[in-house]
Design a protein around this motif. Structure first.
Motif, short mmCIF file in Angstrom:
data_model
loop_
_atom_site.label_atom_id
_atom_site.label_comp_id
_atom_site.label_asym_id
_atom_site.label_seq_id
_atom_site.Cartn_x
_atom_site.Cartn_y
_atom_site.Cartn_z
N VAL A 190 1.13 -1.03 -0.23
CA VAL A 190 -0.10 -0.38 -0.55
C VAL A 190 1.56 1.43 0.05
CG1 VAL A 190 -1.30 1.58 1.22
CG2 VAL A 190 -2.19 -1.11 0.77
N PHE A 191 1.78 1.36 0.61
CA PHE A 191 2.61 2.72 0.95
C PHE A 191 3.39 2.73 -0.21
CE2 PHE A 191 2.48 1.85 6.04
CZ PHE A 191 2.00 1.68 6.18
N THR A 192 4.08 1.93 -0.83
CA THR A 192 4.98 1.78 -2.08
C THR A 192 4.18 1.93 -3.39
OG1 THR A 192 5.10 -0.56 -2.09
CG2 THR A 192 6.53 0.77 -0.12
N ASN A 193 2.47 2.15 -3.36
CA ASN A 193 2.28 1.83 -4.21
C ASN A 193 2.32 0.81 -5.37
OD1 ASN A 193 -0.32 3.01 -5.93
ND2 ASN A 193 1.30 4.05 -7.13
N GLY A 194 2.58 -0.49 -4.41
CA GLY A 194 2.65 -1.52 -5.51
C GLY A 194 3.92 -2.18 -5.56
N LYS A 195 4.99 -0.79 -5.47
CA LYS A 195 6.61 -1.16 -5.68
C LYS A 195 7.37 -1.68 -5.20
CE LYS A 195 10.05 0.24 -8.01
NZ LYS A 195 11.33 2.00 -7.75
N TYR A 196 6.81 -2.24 -4.37
CA TYR A 196 7.52 -3.62 -3.28
C TYR A 196 6.26 -4.42 -2.56
CZ TYR A 196 11.89 -0.65 -4.32
OH TYR A 196 12.57 0.91 -4.78
N TYR A 254 12.59 -7.58 -1.52
CA TYR A 254 12.50 -7.64 -2.43
C TYR A 254 11.88 -6.90 -3.95
CZ TYR A 254 13.51 -10.36 -6.89
OH TYR A 254 13.68 -11.04 -8.10
N SER A 255 13.80 -6.02 -4.42
CA SER A 255 13.76 -5.34 -5.40
C SER A 255 13.41 -5.97 -6.60
CB SER A 255 14.78 -3.99 -4.64
OG SER A 255 14.65 -3.70 -6.10
N ASP A 256 12.66 -4.92 -7.33
CA ASP A 256 12.27 -5.57 -9.46
C ASP A 256 13.80 -5.37 -10.09
OD1 ASP A 256 10.02 -7.81 -8.64
OD2 ASP A 256 8.71 -6.06 -9.08
N GLU A 257 13.68 -4.22 -9.46
CA GLU A 257 15.05 -3.46 -10.13
C GLU A 257 16.02 -3.96 -9.67
OE1 GLU A 257 14.88 1.04 -8.85
OE2 GLU A 257 12.69 1.27 -9.59
N LYS A 258 16.37 -4.25 -8.73
CA LYS A 258 17.98 -5.01 -8.87
C LYS A 258 17.81 -6.72 -8.73
CE LYS A 258 19.55 -1.44 -4.89
NZ LYS A 258 19.55 -1.17 -5.50
N PRO A 313 16.79 -3.77 4.62
CA PRO A 313 16.45 -1.82 4.50
C PRO A 313 17.17 -1.28 5.65
CG PRO A 313 14.61 -3.14 5.16
CD PRO A 313 15.86 -4.48 4.75
N LYS A 314 18.32 -0.90 5.30
CA LYS A 314 19.35 -0.07 6.29
C LYS A 314 19.91 1.17 5.38
CE LYS A 314 20.60 -4.23 9.19
NZ LYS A 314 21.52 -4.53 9.65
N PRO A 315 19.78 2.22 6.00
CA PRO A 315 20.48 3.69 5.20
C PRO A 315 21.79 3.51 4.83
CG PRO A 315 18.74 4.19 7.11
CD PRO A 315 19.01 2.80 7.33
N GLU A 316 23.04 2.71 5.54
CA GLU A 316 23.44 2.28 5.15
C GLU A 316 23.75 1.32 4.01
OE1 GLU A 316 23.50 -0.48 8.85
OE2 GLU A 316 22.83 2.05 8.47
N SER A 317 23.42 0.89 3.93
CA SER A 317 23.15 -0.76 2.79
C SER A 317 23.54 0.41 1.43
CB SER A 317 22.51 -1.85 3.06
OG SER A 317 20.93 -0.95 2.40
N GLY A 318 22.78 1.57 0.98
CA GLY A 318 22.70 2.47 0.04
C GLY A 318 21.64 1.58 -0.96
N GLU A 319 21.19 0.20 -0.93
CA GLU A 319 20.39 -0.49 -1.90
C GLU A 319 19.07 0.23 -1.88
OE1 GLU A 319 22.25 -4.80 -0.84
OE2 GLU A 319 21.15 -4.36 0.53
N LEU A 320 18.57 0.78 -0.72
CA LEU A 320 17.19 1.20 -1.15
C LEU A 320 16.93 2.55 -1.01
CD1 LEU A 320 14.87 -1.67 0.59
CD2 LEU A 320 15.37 -1.38 -1.57
N SER A 321 15.91 3.89 -0.91
CA SER A 321 15.64 5.17 -1.14
C SER A 321 15.02 4.82 0.66
CB SER A 321 15.05 6.09 -1.87
OG SER A 321 13.56 5.72 -1.89
#
Length: 133
Positions: free
Chosen positions: A11-17, A32-36, A42-50
């Motif tokens: 709901v929060f990601t408009n179906g993206k995640y 799971y990231s379809d893009e990747k 989900p950690k800021p220091e990983s740089g994997e997600l916004s």
């Protein structure tokens, strides 16, 4: 718990995640990231997600955790500016969802923004002269 997190996150990601893994032993999470084409932490220091996706995940996690802990009881949900990193589309979806959620929960949001005023049932401005709006 994974299913509830996934439901809220979609709901929060408009179906993206939509897919989440939870390692209950290590208390680690992955989205799971379809893009990747792979799982991301989900950690800021990983740089994997916004920052927005990370905030959306942890909001979904907190709601799922409240359901797990309280079951059928509906405690007040107190949030401190939870949508600051949401883009406008995701913010609109989330605010509509929270409006629906408010039929079961008392939701209190502390914020410096007036973005949420249109969905609020009651607004209280704090300052020199506290007054309900």
């Amino acid at each position: 718990m994974e299913k509830e997190i996934q439901r809220y996150l979609a709901v929060f990601t408009n179906g993206k995640y939509k897919q989440v893994k939870v390692d209950k032993e290590a208390l680690e999470f992955w989205i799971y990231s379809d893009e990747k084409g792979d799982w991301a932490k989900p950690k800021p220091e990983s740089g994997e997600l916004s920052g927005g996706v990370i905030d959306e995940f942890y909001l979904a996690f907190r709601l799922a955790l409240a359901e797990l802990i309280f079951g059928d009881k509906k405690p007040p949900l107190i949030l401190d500016d939870p949508f600051v990193n949401f883009d406008s589309v995701r913010l609109a979806n989330t605010l509509n969802f929270f409006k629906t959620l408010a039929s079961d929960y008392q939701i209190i949001i502390f914020t410096l923004s007036d973005l949420y005023d249109k969905v609020a049932d009651k607004i209280i401005l704090l300052g020199e002269k506290e007054r309900p709006v």
